[in-house]
Structure formats: structure tokens, C-alpha cells
Design an enzyme around this catalytic site. Structure first.
Site, short mmCIF file in Angstrom:
data_model
loop_
_atom_site.label_atom_id
_atom_site.label_comp_id
_atom_site.label_asym_id
_atom_site.label_seq_id
_atom_site.Cartn_x
_atom_site.Cartn_y
_atom_site.Cartn_z
N ASP A 1 -31.53 -3.43 -11.59
CA ASP A 1 -31.38 -5.14 -12.39
C ASP A 1 -30.70 -5.18 -13.37
O ASP A 1 -29.50 -4.28 -13.88
CB ASP A 1 -32.37 -4.21 -14.54
N CYS B 1 -36.16 -2.01 -39.32
CA CYS B 1 -35.79 -0.56 -39.96
C CYS B 1 -37.79 -0.07 -39.12
O CYS B 1 -38.71 -0.41 -39.09
CB CYS B 1 -36.51 -1.12 -41.16
#
Length: 449
Positions: free
Chosen positions: A357, A206
Site C-alpha cells: 500500500d 488515552c
């Protein structure tokens, strides 16, 4: 308009004409030439356009294409960057085409790289920013999703009068208050049912109190009807919503938006979000629901690399761009629902445009694939060893498995696969390379520069 900008535009248009007509390209180089003469030329090029900026991790290209179809159905020609060249030079190239719609109405719908939103926003005055989603993607370029969102917000805050059209199912787009009017779209297709997302899902805290979010309806990843049981943070009210899912296959989806039935000729729940975004943008720009429904249901709504089906010596080769864990998982979920046996090729590159990556492939749930229905699996591309190892760990049967670094050999192997349907999952530059070969061999018209 200054003499410098006039010269820059003339040079850019000349290079675009030559590249477009003789080289079947010209998506970014004309923009580079134009900007080299006048770095501020976009300000002049974009004058008098109603501009919609579409950004986010996944779905930018198809959302842009679908939005253009919806708007063209009412307004005629719409300026856009259809190739997915979504950085400053590609957007400048798009404006060099100077398209006008009916009654000289000038609308531009621009797919924009997340990090380029503040760069582009310095020079243009958009009427709307469209936010599709934010997931972990190309960590070497963007960082975490919160860093990426801050970059986007930097651009939005330059234009407080622009409307923000955001995916309301994504908690991050409700995490910071903006002065802009905001329109939210999302899914409300099933009854509430208490649930939580897997622990390794991004963006589950949250933003108000840092507790773990819960869901009453979760679509995938962290998208859904979220709420915080600790502080009351919750999904905002949706202005536009998918209220019914009727049928989904790897090739199509039938659903309703606010009661209006739509059939899109492309599979995947994530593509329903793209259609919903396009419908919402159309409504914002006064396109009638019936017009939007007909445009979205047009079978000719696909764009390069986004589930293109290419006939290769009688085989239906479906080419799908993959670039991050959430997108990859959604594609795997889609193809495994195919009722017929299929072959599979996965092509992995790691150039700047792909993301250097490659660790993201380990977050894809290859273990869920129905290997008993896949009689041939092939890996290829510049980082074929990485994806080969990943599939071996996932349990791919060795007797059905081949590896070829060279894409010309990959294409020859695809032609000899034992099933009529072949799915090819590829990173961005691998898509470009494969399409170029397919064009050279006459299977499609033109490649991508």
C-alpha cells in the site's frame, strides 16, 4: 544438541561461509537452509547468550548498530544481524556466526521485525526487550499500532523476567501493565508548555478513558510528555533522558543525556532517540557512561541506507530509507533545514518488504519543502507515477522535475544534478537495488543480497 540440529547448523555454516566469502551476501539464505533441516534449531543456537531484542516501527537498525558499538567498546565482539535481516531466517543466520567477546562472553543484539517477536521468543531467553516506537506502517502486514503492540506483547509475556526498555515518550508503551521490570527513556530538554498534537496524529487517545491526550512537551508525532486531563494518565518517570539539545544539522546532532554530552554524526531528532536507546541499553548491561559516550560519538556509526553519504563522481549522495508517514516527515524536516541548495530524488517501490500500500506518501508533508532551494527533483522506482503525482499536488515546479522508472537511468540523472549535495529518499527494496548498482559501478564495496 540433536543430530538433526547438528546437521542443520553444519549446513547453515557452510552456506554462510560460501555466500559471505564469494558472493558478498548471506544475510538470510543460510538461515533458510538451516531452518529447512531443523525448524527448532534457534533454541540450540541461542544457548548461553545474553540476548537483547530490539523492535519497533522506526529506528530498529540504527539502534541495533549503535547498541553494538556501545557494548563492543566494553565487551568486545557482539553477535548481531547488521544487514537488517530481522525475521527468523535472518536471526538464525546471525547466530551461525557464533561470535564471542572478551573472556568468551556471549552477547547478542538482535533487530527483530515486530511480527516476529513472538516467533523468536519461543526459542530464546532474552534479558531485555527494547521498544523504540510504534507508528502506522505497512498496513497490509501489521494493521493498526494496537494490533502490532499486541503481537510484541505476546512475545514479551513469554519472558516475565526479561527487562523491558521502552521509549517513555510513546503513550502506547505505558498503556498495559506488565510483570516485567520496565526502564523508560525519553526527552526532557525544555520547560513545560501546554500543547496538543495535530488531529490526524496516530495514537492520541488515552488508553484508559479514550479522551484526547495533551502534551507539556511534544517532540514529534505522539511522542513527548503526554498526559490525560480527564483521568490523569501520564508519561511515566524517565530513568534516562535527553536533557539538552545543543545543535542539530542534517549531518549531525549534539545533545546531552543525563548531563553527558554526545555528538552523533547523523541528522534527525529521531536518531537522537536511537542513540538514547543505545545509551540506556549500555547502562543496563553495565557499560560506563564515558565508554558509551565515546562509542556513540564515533564518526563511523552509520549503517546501510540510514543516511549513508556516498561519493558519486564528486557529489555527496545521502541515501535515506523512508517507509511510513512519521519517518518520512522527520526526514523531510531534517533535509529542509540544510542551509545550502540541494537536489532531491525520491524512489518508490511497493514490494512485500516495502509495503504494498503506497497511500502513506499522502501523509508526508512534501508541501513544506523549500522548492526554491531545490534546483532538481527526480522521481523513480516501480511506483514512480504515484510519487510523481504526489509531488505535483505538493506544488513542485515542473521546470525542475523529472521522472525515471528505471533505476539505472535514475543513477545517471543523479550524477548530472546541479548541486554538490543530493538527498535520495527510497523505500527498502529501492535502497537495495540502488546500492547494488552503486557497488557494480565501484562507488561502494559490496551490495546487499
Amino acid at each position: 544438541m540433536t543430530l538433526k540440529s547438528s546437521l542443520a547448523i553444519a549446513a547453515g555454516k557452510s552456506s554462510y561461509w560460501f555466500l559471505h566469502n564469494f558472493m558478498h551476501g548471506g544475510t538470510s539464505l543460510p538461515g533458510k537452509i538451516t531452518l529447512s533441516i531443523d525448524p527448532d534449531v534457534l533454541q540450540d543456537l541461542a544457548k548461553n547468550y545474553e540476548i537483547v531484542i530490539i523492535t519497533g516501527t522506526n529506528g530498529k537498525t540504527l539502534t541495533t548498530a549503535l547498541t553494538v558499538k556501545v557494548l563492543e567498546a566494553k565487551y568486545g565482539a557482539v553477535l548481531t544481524n547488521p544487514s537488517g535481516s530481522n525475521m527468523k531466517q535472518g536471526i538464525v543466520t546471525a547466530f551461525l556466526t557464533n561470535k564471542k567477546g572478551k573472556n568468551n562472553k556471549k552477547i547478542a543484539v538482535l533487530e527483530t521485525d515486530e511480527a516476529n517477536v513472538p516467533i523468536i521468543s519461543e526459542y530464546i531467553e532474552p534479558v531485555a526487550f527494547v521498544l523504540t516506537n510504534l507508528f502506522r506502517d505497512q498496513m497490509d502486514r501489521y494493521g493498526e499500532i494496537y494490533t502490532t503492540y499486541d503481537k510484541i506483547l505476546k512475545g514479551i509475556k513469554m519472558h516475565p523476567n526479561a527487562t523491558v526498555i521502552a521509549n517513555g515518550d510513546a503513550p502506547i508503551f505505558n498503556s498495559k501493565k506488565l510483570p516485567n521490570t520496565t526502564i523508560y527513556y525519553g526527552f526532557n530538554q525544555q520547560a513545560d508548555e501546554e500543547q496538543m498534537a495535530p488531529a490526524n496524529t496516530d495514537g492520541l487517545l488515552c488508553p484508559k478513558c479514550q479522551q484526547i491526550l495533551h502534551f507539556k512537551n511534544r517532540i514529534y508525532s505522539n511522542l513527548g510528555k503526554y498526559y490525560c486531563p480527564n483521568c490523569g494518565f501520564q508519561r511515566p518517570e524517565l530513568q534516562y533522558q535527553v536533557d539538552q539539545l545543543l545543535e542539530q544539522t542534517p549531518q549531525s546532532s549534539i545533545f546531552k543525556i543525563d548531563g553527558h554530552q554526545i555528538t552523533i554524526h547523523i541528522g534527525g531528532t529521531y536518531n537522537i532517540y536511537n542513540a538514547l536507546a543505545a545509551y540506556t541499553i549500555g547502562s543496563f548491561l553495565n557499560v560506563e557512561p564515558e565508554t558509551a559516550v565515546n562509542a556513540l560519538s564515533d564518526p563511523d556509526s552509520k549503517v546501510f541506507g540510514r543516511q549513508e553519504v556516498i561519493n558519486v563522481d564528486g557529489k555527496e549522495v545521502t541515501l535515506i530509507l523512508v517507509k511510513n508517514p512519521v519517518g518520512l516527515d522527520q526526514v523531510l524536516q531534517m533535509i529542509k533545514s540544510d542551509q545550502e541548495p540541494f537536489s532531491l530524488a525520491i524512489l518508490l517501490n511497493a514490494n512485500y518488504a516495502d509495503g504494498i500500500d503506497t497511500s502513506w506518501i499522502w501523509d508526508g508533508r512534501f508541501e513544506d519543502l523549500p522548492f526554491d532551494k531545490i534546483p532538481a527533483i527526480l522521481t523513480g522506482g516501480e511506483r514512480y507515477r504515484d510519487i510523481t503525482f504526489r509531488l505535483r499536488v505538493a506544488g513542485v515546479p515542473e521546470e525542475n522535475f523529472e521522472q525515471k522508472k528505471d533505476l539505472e537511468k535514475v543513477l545517471e540523472k543523479i550524477k548530472g544534478m546541479p548541486t554538490k549535495h543530493v538527498y535520495v529518499l527510497a523505500t527498502y527494496t529501492a535502497v537495495l537495488q540502488l546500492r547494488k548498482m552503486l557497488a557494480q559501478q565501484g562507488y561502494i564495496e559490496g551490495g546487499m543480497d
